[in-house]
Scaffold this motif. Structure first.
Motif, PDB file in Angstrom:
ATOM      1  N   GLN A 186       0.811  -1.222   0.000  1.00  0.00           N
ATOM      2  CA  GLN A 186       0.000   0.000   0.000  1.00  0.00           C
ATOM      3  C   GLN A 186       0.842   1.268   0.000  1.00  0.00           C
ATOM      4  O   GLN A 186       0.333   2.347  -0.299  1.00  0.00           O
ATOM      5  N   GLU A 220      -3.904   1.761  -5.350  1.00  0.00           N
ATOM      6  CA  GLU A 220      -5.335   1.982  -5.316  1.00  0.00           C
ATOM      7  C   GLU A 220      -6.080   0.661  -5.421  1.00  0.00           C
ATOM      8  O   GLU A 220      -7.171   0.514  -4.899  1.00  0.00           O
ATOM      9  N   TRP A 260      -4.675  -2.164  -4.332  1.00  0.00           N
ATOM     10  CA  TRP A 260      -4.270  -3.021  -3.213  1.00  0.00           C
ATOM     11  C   TRP A 260      -5.214  -2.707  -2.063  1.00  0.00           C
ATOM     12  O   TRP A 260      -5.051  -1.719  -1.347  1.00  0.00           O
ATOM     13  N   LEU A 261      -6.201  -3.551  -1.895  1.00  0.00           N
ATOM     14  CA  LEU A 261      -7.260  -3.306  -0.920  1.00  0.00           C
ATOM     15  C   LEU A 261      -6.901  -3.998   0.382  1.00  0.00           C
ATOM     16  O   LEU A 261      -6.786  -5.227   0.423  1.00  0.00           O
ATOM     17  N   ASP A 284      -6.977  -3.475   5.007  1.00  0.00           N
ATOM     18  CA  ASP A 284      -6.925  -2.778   6.288  1.00  0.00           C
ATOM     19  C   ASP A 284      -6.257  -3.736   7.268  1.00  0.00           C
ATOM     20  O   ASP A 284      -5.621  -4.708   6.850  1.00  0.00           O
ATOM     21  N   THR A 334     -15.856  -9.039  -0.353  1.00  0.00           N
ATOM     22  CA  THR A 334     -15.026  -8.369   0.651  1.00  0.00           C
ATOM     23  C   THR A 334     -15.803  -7.280   1.377  1.00  0.00           C
ATOM     24  O   THR A 334     -16.761  -6.719   0.835  1.00  0.00           O
ATOM     25  N   GLY A 345     -17.623  -6.474  -4.300  1.00  0.00           N
ATOM     26  CA  GLY A 345     -17.907  -5.673  -3.128  1.00  0.00           C
ATOM     27  C   GLY A 345     -19.227  -6.081  -2.510  1.00  0.00           C
ATOM     28  O   GLY A 345     -19.985  -6.887  -3.069  1.00  0.00           O
ATOM     29  N   THR A 356      -6.360  -8.890  -3.178  1.00  0.00           N
ATOM     30  CA  THR A 356      -5.475  -8.389  -4.240  1.00  0.00           C
ATOM     31  C   THR A 356      -6.201  -8.470  -5.570  1.00  0.00           C
ATOM     32  O   THR A 356      -6.014  -9.403  -6.340  1.00  0.00           O
ATOM     33  N   LEU A 409     -14.097  -4.630   2.278  1.00  0.00           N
ATOM     34  CA  LEU A 409     -13.318  -3.446   1.954  1.00  0.00           C
ATOM     35  C   LEU A 409     -14.064  -2.593   0.933  1.00  0.00           C
ATOM     36  O   LEU A 409     -14.903  -3.079   0.177  1.00  0.00           O
ATOM     37  N   ASP A 410     -13.754  -1.319   0.903  1.00  0.00           N
ATOM     38  CA  ASP A 410     -14.468  -0.368   0.064  1.00  0.00           C
ATOM     39  C   ASP A 410     -13.965  -0.475  -1.367  1.00  0.00           C
ATOM     40  O   ASP A 410     -12.923   0.072  -1.713  1.00  0.00           O
ATOM     41  N   VAL A 411     -14.711  -1.179  -2.202  1.00  0.00           N
ATOM     42  CA  VAL A 411     -14.317  -1.381  -3.596  1.00  0.00           C
ATOM     43  C   VAL A 411     -15.538  -1.138  -4.473  1.00  0.00           C
ATOM     44  O   VAL A 411     -16.627  -1.619  -4.173  1.00  0.00           O
TER      45      VAL A 411
END
Length: 473
Positions: A138, A145, A147-148, A150, A288, A305, A156, A290-292
């Motif tokens: 990251q 951008e 590479w998601l 936290d 996921t 997402g 990936t 994660l925010d995608v």
């Protein structure tokens, strides 16, 4: 990748991939599987002079630190004598070996790793290149951008490139290979990747999960997800499936997401009837937390997402034939991926009680404004490459005009020939790569019709195709 995806990682260095070895030798010395590089759209991606056969990836990812370290062995077949060779990798390199012997190496740019073996590699004789590396994906300034991650989860996923953030590769879709992917992380975490899960080994507080993709795969389609996932697996509609949904989503989102993934086997079975045998050993998907804002057709197991819905599942699973099994030979041909997957969304609607593709085509044609026809979707970046916009390469025109062209083609050549065309396309090019020109030529052979004017009007012209039967309208 679905229509709503406009945000993807980009490499902006504009650096040209180095062609190494005796590449000036005759074209006859290069096998048909040789990568088509440099690609004018992304000249920093991919390298000439060899064909990768297999990637053996061993990565350790520490979620709390977001640190990755690994060792990857690349089995490659030189097409020419190679005194040195280049790989694509954005991480810091610790060591390199070629066939078990230490090799000299240098990062000639942030993106390029140049390897100099002790003796030149012989054409046609496979060699093993082993690279050890580490870093914080990251933090890499050339993107990240896509590479998601936290402190609890990582996925990936990225197009047109993502491999360089987590393993060394020949990063162009024209050099497909088989993969073994082993990811080590905390033993309380699940790891999901492409293909079939071979096994999982626990050692202390950590665990290594091994996945295998036995069919040729483009590097950008390789992925792993690690975190706290709910897993469902089994067989349905004659297909093996493996679904994963992040437990970090709220209960309602988890239930809705898993319900959408459960349709994967049914959709895949329907696509088999339309297109021919599913090309891989398993299906399914990953959702996921994660925010995608995009989904991606990672081979055998698309990633989504939490906004997942039925249409995008059809789209990404259609990509398993168009994009994954038959991959683009050049990035300019991306309409072969996105137009085909979008068309199959409309075909699904047609066969499940909705509007026909022909009626959808007429409505879309009437609604399209003049600017909708400005782009040459068979070469969307054109003279602007390699500084082309992602909104050109993955803009709505690529998806919608590409799918409209296919619906119109079906009207022109007839439903039986169109069905034969799609199945023949996959039969001929499955496991490999193809171009728009090859599809156009095959359409003429299957139909027995001359279609140059049709394809020029739908793909390349800067105005609406004529509203006549010759153009499927």
């Amino acid at each position: 990748m679905p229509l709503l995806s406009r945000v993807v990682p980009t490499l902006t260095s504009g650096l040209v991939a180095v062609v190494v070895g005796a590449l000036a030798s005759s074209a006859a010395a290069v096998p048909t599987s040789a990568p088509r590089v440099p690609d004018p759209y992304y000249p920093a991606d991919g390298n000439a002079g060899y064909d990768v056969l297999h990637y053996d990836i061993h990565d350790t990812y520490r979620l709390g630190e977001r640190r990755l370290s690994g060792v990857t062995t690349i089995r490659l077949a030189p097409s020419v004598e190679l005194a040195e060779l280049d790989l694509d990798l954005l991480l810091k390199v610790d060591s390199v070996e070629v066939d078990g012997q230490p090799a000299e190496f240098e990062k000639t740019t942030i993106h390029e790793l140049r390897v100099t073996p002790t003796t030149a590699l012989t054409p046609g004789t496979p060699a093993d290149v082993t690279v050890r590396y580490h870093g914080y994906p990251q933090r890499i300034p050339q993107g990240g951008e896509g590479w998601l991650a936290d402190r609890h989860e990582v996925v990936t996923m990225g197009e047109p490139h993502m491999a360089a953030w987590w393993f060394p590769s020949n990063d162009h879709p024209s050099d497909k290979a088989r993969f073994d992917i082993r990811i080590t992380t905390g033993k309380g975490r699940e790891v999901v990747s492409n293909g079939v899960r071979v096994g999982r080994t626990e050692h202390g507080r950590r665990a290594t999960t091994h996945w295998r993709m036995s069919d040729p795969m483009a590097t950008y389609l390789a992925f792993f997800a690690a975190g706290d996932f709910a897993i469902e697996k089994g067989r349905s509609h004659g297909l093996s499936y493996y679904n994963a949904v992040s437990r970090r989503l709220g209960l309602a989102d988890r239930q809705r997401s898993m319900s959408a993934l459960r349709k994967s086997a049914k959709v895949t079975a329907w696509l088999q009837d339309e297109l021919g045998t599913y090309p891989f050993a398993t299906t399914g998907g990953v959702v996921t937390s994660l925010d995608v804002n995009f989904a991606l057709e990672n081979q055998s197991r698309p990633t989504y997402g939490s906004w997942i819905y039925g249409g995008v599942v059809v789209h990404e699973l259609a990509h398993q034939w168009f994009g994954d099994d038959v991959s683009v030979a050049r990035w300019r041909d991306v309409w072969l991926n996105e137009g085909f997957a979008t068309y199959m969304e409309h075909r699904w609607t047609e066969t499940h009680g909705g509007a026909s593709t022909a009626s959808w085509l007429r409505r879309a044609y009437r609604a399209a404004g003049a600017d909708f026809w400005d782009l040459d979707i068979a070469d969307p970046c054109g003279a602007t490459a390699p500084q082309c916009s992602m909104n050109d390469l993955f803009g709505s025109e690529i998806y919608e005009r590409g799918s409209m062209a296919l619906a119109a083609l079906r009207n022109v050549i007839g439903k039986p020939d169109f069905r034969r065309l799609l199945r023949r396309w996959v039969d001929i090019h499955g496991g490999g790569n193809a171009t728009s020109e090859q599809f156009e030529s095959l359409a003429e052979r299957v139909s027995g019709q001359q279609l140059d004017a049709f394809f020029d009007a739908w793909l390349r012209a800067s105005s609406k195709p004529p509203r006549t039967a010759d153009y499927g309208l």
